[in-house]
Design a protein around this motif. Structure first.
Motif, PDB file in Angstrom:
ATOM      1  N   LEU A   1       4.453 -40.779 -21.361  1.00 25.90           N
ATOM      2  CA  LEU A   1       5.707 -41.677 -21.436  1.00 25.90           C
ATOM      3  C   LEU A   1       6.326 -41.412 -22.905  1.00 25.90           C
ATOM      4  O   LEU A   1       7.707 -41.598 -22.974  1.00 25.90           O
ATOM      5  N   LEU A   2       5.895 -40.633 -23.834  1.00 23.51           N
ATOM      6  CA  LEU A   2       6.378 -40.294 -24.924  1.00 23.51           C
ATOM      7  C   LEU A   2       7.216 -39.146 -24.896  1.00 23.51           C
ATOM      8  O   LEU A   2       7.679 -38.716 -25.994  1.00 23.51           O
ATOM      9  N   GLY A   3       7.314 -38.315 -23.909  1.00 20.76           N
ATOM     10  CA  GLY A   3       8.236 -37.303 -23.338  1.00 20.76           C
ATOM     11  C   GLY A   3       7.351 -36.110 -23.163  1.00 20.76           C
ATOM     12  O   GLY A   3       7.819 -34.851 -23.093  1.00 20.76           O
ATOM     13  N   CYS A   4       5.949 -35.981 -23.235  1.00 20.38           N
ATOM     14  CA  CYS A   4       5.312 -34.563 -23.085  1.00 20.38           C
ATOM     15  C   CYS A   4       5.339 -34.413 -21.640  1.00 20.38           C
ATOM     16  O   CYS A   4       5.056 -35.256 -20.590  1.00 20.38           O
ATOM     17  N   SER A   5       5.332 -33.259 -21.285  1.00 21.69           N
ATOM     18  CA  SER A   5       4.908 -32.986 -19.770  1.00 21.69           C
ATOM     19  C   SER A   5       3.488 -32.913 -19.395  1.00 21.69           C
ATOM     20  O   SER A   5       2.606 -33.252 -20.323  1.00 21.69           O
ATOM     21  N   ARG A   6       2.983 -32.840 -18.279  1.00 23.28           N
ATOM     22  CA  ARG A   6       1.661 -32.935 -17.970  1.00 23.28           C
ATOM     23  C   ARG A   6       0.610 -31.855 -18.400  1.00 23.28           C
ATOM     24  O   ARG A   6      -0.141 -32.117 -19.161  1.00 23.28           O
ATOM     25  N   LEU A   7       1.579 -30.699 -18.496  1.00 26.97           N
ATOM     26  CA  LEU A   7       0.684 -29.475 -19.149  1.00 26.97           C
ATOM     27  C   LEU A   7       0.437 -29.768 -20.601  1.00 26.97           C
ATOM     28  O   LEU A   7      -0.725 -29.670 -21.410  1.00 26.97           O
ATOM     29  N   GLN A   8       1.602 -30.335 -21.333  1.00 27.84           N
ATOM     30  CA  GLN A   8       1.574 -30.595 -22.854  1.00 27.84           C
ATOM     31  C   GLN A   8       0.616 -31.664 -23.138  1.00 27.84           C
ATOM     32  O   GLN A   8      -0.130 -31.742 -23.936  1.00 27.84           O
ATOM     33  N   ALA A   9       0.521 -32.659 -22.080  1.00 27.09           N
ATOM     34  CA  ALA A   9      -0.421 -33.834 -22.556  1.00 27.09           C
ATOM     35  C   ALA A   9      -1.812 -33.599 -22.153  1.00 27.09           C
ATOM     36  O   ALA A   9      -2.647 -33.781 -23.111  1.00 27.09           O
ATOM     37  N   PHE A  10      -2.085 -32.488 -21.419  1.00 31.09           N
ATOM     38  CA  PHE A  10      -3.287 -31.778 -21.113  1.00 31.09           C
ATOM     39  C   PHE A  10      -3.760 -30.949 -22.478  1.00 31.09           C
ATOM     40  O   PHE A  10      -4.896 -31.124 -23.056  1.00 31.09           O
ATOM     41  N   THR A  11      -2.992 -30.245 -23.000  1.00 31.00           N
ATOM     42  CA  THR A  11      -3.244 -29.256 -23.717  1.00 31.00           C
ATOM     43  C   THR A  11      -3.230 -29.912 -25.342  1.00 31.00           C
ATOM     44  O   THR A  11      -4.353 -29.613 -26.073  1.00 31.00           O
ATOM     45  N   LYS A  12      -2.536 -30.928 -25.692  1.00 27.55           N
ATOM     46  CA  LYS A  12      -2.346 -31.529 -26.771  1.00 27.55           C
ATOM     47  C   LYS A  12      -3.191 -33.043 -26.838  1.00 27.55           C
ATOM     48  O   LYS A  12      -3.568 -33.399 -27.836  1.00 27.55           O
ATOM     49  N   VAL A  13      -3.474 -33.431 -25.679  1.00 26.59           N
ATOM     50  CA  VAL A  13      -4.208 -34.912 -25.780  1.00 26.59           C
ATOM     51  C   VAL A  13      -5.748 -34.847 -25.289  1.00 26.59           C
ATOM     52  O   VAL A  13      -6.694 -34.829 -25.710  1.00 26.59           O
ATOM     53  N   VAL A  14      -5.726 -34.267 -23.881  1.00 30.42           N
ATOM     54  CA  VAL A  14      -6.999 -34.162 -23.239  1.00 30.42           C
ATOM     55  C   VAL A  14      -7.862 -33.067 -23.805  1.00 30.42           C
ATOM     56  O   VAL A  14      -8.892 -33.388 -24.076  1.00 30.42           O
ATOM     57  N   LEU A  15      -7.314 -31.831 -23.881  1.00 29.94           N
ATOM     58  CA  LEU A  15      -8.253 -30.783 -24.213  1.00 29.94           C
ATOM     59  C   LEU A  15      -8.963 -30.867 -25.639  1.00 29.94           C
ATOM     60  O   LEU A  15     -10.102 -30.731 -25.743  1.00 29.94           O
ATOM     61  N   PRO A  16      -8.242 -31.460 -26.672  1.00 28.00           N
ATOM     62  CA  PRO A  16      -9.034 -31.733 -28.041  1.00 28.00           C
ATOM     63  C   PRO A  16      -9.864 -32.555 -27.942  1.00 28.00           C
ATOM     64  O   PRO A  16     -10.688 -32.701 -28.749  1.00 28.00           O
TER      65      PRO A  16
END
Length: 258
Positions: free
Chosen positions: A164-179
């Protein structure tokens, strides 16, 4: 009375679990020329000899290669698979989970024979390629299960907020989920590494002349030489596995994931 019984049962259990480990430590430290317990005397010469056997060095390097890169390959497949199984409602997802877990459920001898008959022979794989493929397949279920456990404990709305803040699904995965699941990924790597390194049944079918993993090389060595060096090497490998698991528990809380 009950307390005494509990201590007796605990002592017998520990003896059963730790006894073989103690036996190989002292058998490897024997001063004699043949494998025996109790040893006639104590010496570290067989522990030193382990490092001079050329076949042990070569098979150790192969086992390390398979354990490290096979586990990394399994994680490259297993992390996205675990994410898909946890975040999306897939048709037949329970069936998929059962299929993924098949290498754990099916006896290793059957897996090794099937891979030999339907993969290695028809496709003319080299021994190293066959072992790499087999070890990756064997470690994959552990990668999926451990990473799935981490994803299950991660709130899905954190990822949705990033989108919702502008990340793509891939960016959300790499920047939020993976860490946030890196502990689970590292735990999966360690579990896969130890499982792959100590694998015997499948490697027994797929090993070839001059290309053998360390456990298979140890079996072959014992067929022609019955000295205590195999016990010494077994003790060293046991110490290595214990050290890895202990470090993982201290640093990652390994028991939370397995």
């Amino acid at each position: 009375m009950a307390r005494t019984t509990n201590w007796v049962v605990l002592g017998l259990t520990l003896t059963f679990l730790i006894g073989p480990f103690i036996i190989i430590i002292f058998a490897g430290a024997s001063a004699g020329e043949s494998l025996a317990f109790p040893p006639a005397g104590l010496s570290l010469k067989w522990y030193a000899k382990v490092f001079t056997v050329e076949s042990f060095r070569q098979s150790f390097m192969l086992s390390m290669f398979l354990a490290v890169f096979g586990t990394l390959a399994a994680l490259l497949i297993g992390v996205p698979a675990a994410y898909a199984l946890n975040r999306y409602k897939l048709p037949g997802d329970e069936t998929i989970r059962t299929i993924v877990a098949a290498p754990i459920i099916v006896p290793g001898i059957i897996v090794g024979l099937a891979l030999l008959r339907y993969l290695v022979v028809p496709l003319d794989f080299t021994v190293t390629m066959a072992l790499f493929f087999a070890h990756t397949a064997l470690v994959l279920p552990y990668a999926v299960r451990v990473v799935s456990s981490s994803l299950h404990n991660l709130r899905a709305d954190m990822e949705e907020a990033a989108v919702l803040l502008g990340c793509s699904r891939l960016q959300a995965f790499t920047k939020v989920v993976l860490p946030n699941i890196r502990g689970g990924v590292l735990a999966a790597f360690i579990l896969g590494f130890v499982t792959s390194f100590n694998q015997v049944p499948v490697s027994l079918f797929l090993s070839g002349p001059g290309v053998r993993t360390l456990p298979i090389d140890m079996l072959a060595y014992m067929e022609i030489t019955y000295d205590p060096s195999v016990a010494a090497l077994s003790a060293l490998l046991a110490f290595m596995s214990l050290a890895i698991v202990f470090a993982a528990e201290r640093l990652l809380g390994f028991s939370r994931y397995v």
